[in-house]
Motif scaffolding. Structure first.
Motif, PDB file in Angstrom:
ATOM      1  N   LEU A  56     -52.689  71.912  22.930  1.00 37.53           N
ATOM      2  CA  LEU A  56     -51.584  71.134  22.384  1.00 37.53           C
ATOM      3  C   LEU A  56     -50.999  71.907  21.219  1.00 37.53           C
ATOM      4  O   LEU A  56     -51.745  72.426  20.378  1.00 37.53           O
ATOM      5  CB  LEU A  56     -52.065  69.770  21.886  1.00 37.53           C
ATOM      6  CG  LEU A  56     -52.800  68.859  22.869  1.00 37.53           C
ATOM      7  CD1 LEU A  56     -53.303  67.611  22.148  1.00 37.53           C
ATOM      8  CD2 LEU A  56     -51.885  68.478  24.016  1.00 37.53           C
ATOM      9  N   VAL A  57     -49.684  71.978  21.176  1.00 37.91           N
ATOM     10  CA  VAL A  57     -49.012  72.594  20.037  1.00 37.91           C
ATOM     11  C   VAL A  57     -47.933  71.636  19.556  1.00 37.91           C
ATOM     12  O   VAL A  57     -47.151  71.125  20.366  1.00 37.91           O
ATOM     13  CB  VAL A  57     -48.373  73.952  20.388  1.00 37.91           C
ATOM     14  CG1 VAL A  57     -47.948  74.677  19.108  1.00 37.91           C
ATOM     15  CG2 VAL A  57     -49.308  74.826  21.201  1.00 37.91           C
ATOM     16  N   ALA A  58     -47.910  71.363  18.257  1.00 35.85           N
ATOM     17  CA  ALA A  58     -46.891  70.494  17.674  1.00 35.85           C
ATOM     18  C   ALA A  58     -46.030  71.321  16.731  1.00 35.85           C
ATOM     19  O   ALA A  58     -46.545  71.956  15.798  1.00 35.85           O
ATOM     20  CB  ALA A  58     -47.541  69.338  16.925  1.00 35.85           C
ATOM     21  N   PHE A  59     -44.727  71.321  16.985  1.00 32.50           N
ATOM     22  CA  PHE A  59     -43.792  72.119  16.192  1.00 32.50           C
ATOM     23  C   PHE A  59     -42.932  71.230  15.307  1.00 32.50           C
ATOM     24  O   PHE A  59     -42.557  70.114  15.694  1.00 32.50           O
ATOM     25  CB  PHE A  59     -42.854  72.910  17.113  1.00 32.50           C
ATOM     26  CG  PHE A  59     -43.530  73.961  17.943  1.00 32.50           C
ATOM     27  CD1 PHE A  59     -43.718  75.245  17.459  1.00 32.50           C
ATOM     28  CD2 PHE A  59     -43.969  73.659  19.227  1.00 32.50           C
ATOM     29  CE1 PHE A  59     -44.334  76.212  18.231  1.00 32.50           C
ATOM     30  CE2 PHE A  59     -44.587  74.619  20.011  1.00 32.50           C
ATOM     31  CZ  PHE A  59     -44.774  75.896  19.518  1.00 32.50           C
ATOM     32  N   ASP A  60     -42.605  71.746  14.143  1.00 30.98           N
ATOM     33  CA  ASP A  60     -41.592  71.123  13.305  1.00 30.98           C
ATOM     34  C   ASP A  60     -40.230  71.499  13.896  1.00 30.98           C
ATOM     35  O   ASP A  60     -39.873  72.676  13.909  1.00 30.98           O
ATOM     36  CB  ASP A  60     -41.716  71.655  11.877  1.00 30.98           C
ATOM     37  CG  ASP A  60     -40.705  71.036  10.923  1.00 30.98           C
ATOM     38  OD1 ASP A  60     -39.712  70.440  11.387  1.00 30.98           O
ATOM     39  OD2 ASP A  60     -40.890  71.167   9.698  1.00 30.98           O
ATOM     40  N   PRO A  61     -39.461  70.537  14.410  1.00 33.64           N
ATOM     41  CA  PRO A  61     -38.181  70.895  15.020  1.00 33.64           C
ATOM     42  C   PRO A  61     -37.217  71.582  14.055  1.00 33.64           C
ATOM     43  O   PRO A  61     -36.383  72.388  14.475  1.00 33.64           O
ATOM     44  CB  PRO A  61     -37.616  69.548  15.483  1.00 33.64           C
ATOM     45  CG  PRO A  61     -38.794  68.650  15.610  1.00 33.64           C
ATOM     46  CD  PRO A  61     -39.740  69.096  14.522  1.00 33.64           C
ATOM     47  N   ALA A  62     -37.340  71.272  12.761  1.00 35.51           N
ATOM     48  CA  ALA A  62     -36.415  71.840  11.781  1.00 35.51           C
ATOM     49  C   ALA A  62     -36.652  73.323  11.566  1.00 35.51           C
ATOM     50  O   ALA A  62     -35.708  74.104  11.400  1.00 35.51           O
ATOM     51  CB  ALA A  62     -36.522  71.090  10.461  1.00 35.51           C
ATOM     52  N   THR A  63     -37.925  73.745  11.567  1.00 37.93           N
ATOM     53  CA  THR A  63     -38.247  75.146  11.261  1.00 37.93           C
ATOM     54  C   THR A  63     -38.742  75.925  12.474  1.00 37.93           C
ATOM     55  O   THR A  63     -38.732  77.157  12.451  1.00 37.93           O
ATOM     56  CB  THR A  63     -39.336  75.202  10.180  1.00 37.93           C
ATOM     57  OG1 THR A  63     -40.553  74.630  10.700  1.00 37.93           O
ATOM     58  CG2 THR A  63     -38.904  74.429   8.935  1.00 37.93           C
ATOM     59  N   GLY A  64     -39.178  75.219  13.510  1.00 40.16           N
ATOM     60  CA  GLY A  64     -39.760  75.892  14.666  1.00 40.16           C
ATOM     61  C   GLY A  64     -41.179  76.367  14.437  1.00 40.16           C
ATOM     62  O   GLY A  64     -41.773  77.021  15.302  1.00 40.16           O
ATOM     63  N   ARG A  65     -41.769  76.017  13.314  1.00 41.43           N
ATOM     64  CA  ARG A  65     -43.126  76.471  13.015  1.00 41.43           C
ATOM     65  C   ARG A  65     -44.171  75.509  13.582  1.00 41.43           C
ATOM     66  O   ARG A  65     -43.990  74.295  13.523  1.00 41.43           O
ATOM     67  CB  ARG A  65     -43.316  76.589  11.506  1.00 41.43           C
ATOM     68  CG  ARG A  65     -42.453  77.667  10.870  1.00 41.43           C
ATOM     69  CD  ARG A  65     -42.612  77.668   9.364  1.00 41.43           C
ATOM     70  NE  ARG A  65     -41.776  78.692   8.728  1.00 41.43           N
ATOM     71  CZ  ARG A  65     -41.599  78.815   7.435  1.00 41.43           C
ATOM     72  NH1 ARG A  65     -42.216  77.970   6.601  1.00 41.43           N
ATOM     73  NH2 ARG A  65     -40.810  79.768   6.955  1.00 41.43           N
ATOM     74  N   PRO A  66     -45.269  76.042  14.131  1.00 44.46           N
ATOM     75  CA  PRO A  66     -46.331  75.162  14.633  1.00 44.46           C
ATOM     76  C   PRO A  66     -47.072  74.490  13.480  1.00 44.46           C
ATOM     77  O   PRO A  66     -47.471  75.148  12.520  1.00 44.46           O
ATOM     78  CB  PRO A  66     -47.243  76.112  15.413  1.00 44.46           C
ATOM     79  CG  PRO A  66     -46.971  77.469  14.850  1.00 44.46           C
ATOM     80  CD  PRO A  66     -45.552  77.463  14.395  1.00 44.46           C
ATOM     81  N   VAL A  67     -47.245  73.180  13.589  1.00 43.98           N
ATOM     82  CA  VAL A  67     -47.966  72.392  12.588  1.00 43.98           C
ATOM     83  C   VAL A  67     -49.391  72.127  13.055  1.00 43.98           C
ATOM     84  O   VAL A  67     -50.322  72.125  12.253  1.00 43.98           O
ATOM     85  CB  VAL A  67     -47.231  71.070  12.310  1.00 43.98           C
ATOM     86  CG1 VAL A  67     -48.003  70.218  11.308  1.00 43.98           C
ATOM     87  CG2 VAL A  67     -45.813  71.336  11.820  1.00 43.98           C
ATOM     88  N   HIS A  68     -49.563  71.916  14.349  1.00 41.92           N
ATOM     89  CA  HIS A  68     -50.888  71.707  14.946  1.00 41.92           C
ATOM     90  C   HIS A  68     -51.048  72.641  16.141  1.00 41.92           C
ATOM     91  O   HIS A  68     -50.125  72.802  16.939  1.00 41.92           O
ATOM     92  CB  HIS A  68     -51.070  70.266  15.437  1.00 41.92           C
ATOM     93  CG  HIS A  68     -50.953  69.226  14.377  1.00 41.92           C
ATOM     94  ND1 HIS A  68     -51.940  68.989  13.442  1.00 41.92           N
ATOM     95  CD2 HIS A  68     -49.960  68.338  14.102  1.00 41.92           C
ATOM     96  CE1 HIS A  68     -51.571  68.004  12.640  1.00 41.92           C
ATOM     97  NE2 HIS A  68     -50.369  67.593  13.025  1.00 41.92           N
TER      98      HIS A  68
END
Length: 375
Positions: free
Chosen positions: A140-152
């Protein structure tokens, strides 16, 4: 060929079993003319999700064919598809780094945390050979839509078996709930400590025990009947109930408090599962803020609406709704229906020849539904 319509501006005859209610003919339904085309493409997509600000994300499965392109993309206002978060994450063929690229994306959705969650099934193949021992594990990968950076980034090695195919994802407080379509069961992931555990393993409520039917035909893989185990799932708007089913139905329900009770054995947990509705073969579901479920009937090319009390009716039917998958309710209350023609792909043809009629499309019904975003 890609086409975007003005809807981007919109940013059963059932076999009854004991304990299941019948289909009602009295509820309001929409005519096929209510369908609006959101997006059409020569590539098969299998999921769509939107942010409350109107950004649109789609995923494209490995089994769909139809040329090259991103596994996860953002649909831009001009109709083009931008790889998300970037080209590198969508370049598994060259990088072969499973921790920084998508292998086989099976589901995406904006979570209650506002992040874009991606279910990557890794090198698993539902109905195929066992997972390679040293292959790319599901994650599972969770991205911040604003920055495109993976959070999880959560690698699912603890919660799977060598026959697993991690299928879809829903949320309940700090618990992630996933379906295993390859080896029947549910996978629970605790976001607080990362612990993963399997529940209801091989129980009837998660096991595909009857033929899957689409467009009047039994779904086959080669010379045998297709089996897709635990697949669809939804959490009620109040967070108290999980609805879930194998792809061929029926749908069951269980209290989330029981599901997350570590002291219950699997047998005790299974005893608390209750029948909810005798759903037909289903490609995708959604739930609105009033607790009504929307279920695609891929045999009769329609969407069913099922109330929290278990009363079902036809929401909309139309010959264009060939294998409605991964339904989504936008913040404006429209029901989006990716009609992906899964049953017509080469995977489910005796002769291995695709009978998909391109383009495939995402349709919308502007039904003014109340979105459910808490879970």
């Amino acid at each position: 060929m890609k086409k975007i319509s003005r809807r981007l501006a919109l940013a059963a005859s059932l076999t009854l079993a004991a304990g299941f209610p019948a289909l009602s003919a009295r509820a309001q339904s929409y005519p096929g003319s209510a369908l609006q085309t959101v997006y059409s493409s020569d590539r098969i997509m299998n999921a769509v999700t939107t942010t409350d600000t109107g950004r649109v994300f789609m995923s494209f499965p490995y089994w769909g064919g139809g040329g090259s392109g991103p596994r996860v993309g953002e649909l831009l206002p001009d109709g083009s598809m931008r790889p998300f978060p970037d080209a590198s994450w969508n370049d598994w063929e060259h990088s072969h780094d499973a921790l920084t690229s998508f292998v086989r994306v099976n589901a995406i959705r904006i979570g209650p945390d506002g992040l874009l969650w991606v279910v990557d099934s890794g090198e698993a193949n539902v109905g195929g050979k066992p997972n390679p021992a040293n292959g790319a594990a599901p994650k599972l990968v969770a991205f911040d839509p604003a920055t495109g950076r993976p959070v999880h980034l959560i690698v699912l090695r603890q919660g799977i078996t060598r026959f697993s195919y991690v299928d879809d994802l829903r949320f309940h407080n700090d618990t992630l709930i996933l379906t295993d379509a390859g080896d029947p069961g549910l996978i629970l992931v605790d976001l607080r400590d990362g612990r993963q555990r399997r529940v209801l393993e091989h129980q009837p409520c998660v096991t595909d025990e009857r033929p899957m039917r689409a467009e009047g035909q039994i779904l086959m893989t080669g010379n045998r009947e297709a089996r897709i185990h635990a697949d669809q799932l939804e959490v009620s708007p109040d967070g108290e109930t999980l609805y879930f089913q194998p792809s061929s139905g029926p749908m069951s329900k269980i209290a989330t408090a029981d599901l997350e009770n570590h002291t219950l054995t699997d047998a005790q947990l299974n005893a608390r599962v209750k029948p909810f509705y005798d759903t037909p073969t289903t490609g995708g579901t959604a739930i609105d803020g009033d607790g009504n479920l929307y279920v695609s009937d891929v045999d009769h090319l329609r969407i069913l609406k099922i109330t929290p009390e278990g009363q079902g009716s036809t929401f909309i039917d139309d010959p264009r709704l060939v294998w409605g998958d991964a339904l989504w309710i936008t913040d404006t209350g429209a029901l989006w229906i990716p009609a992906i023609q899964l049953n017509r792909t080469a995977t489910f043809q005796h002769d291995g020849v695709s009978r998909v009629k391109l383009p495939v499309s995402i349709y919308a019904v502007d039904a003014h539904l109340k979105p459910s975003r808490r879970y």
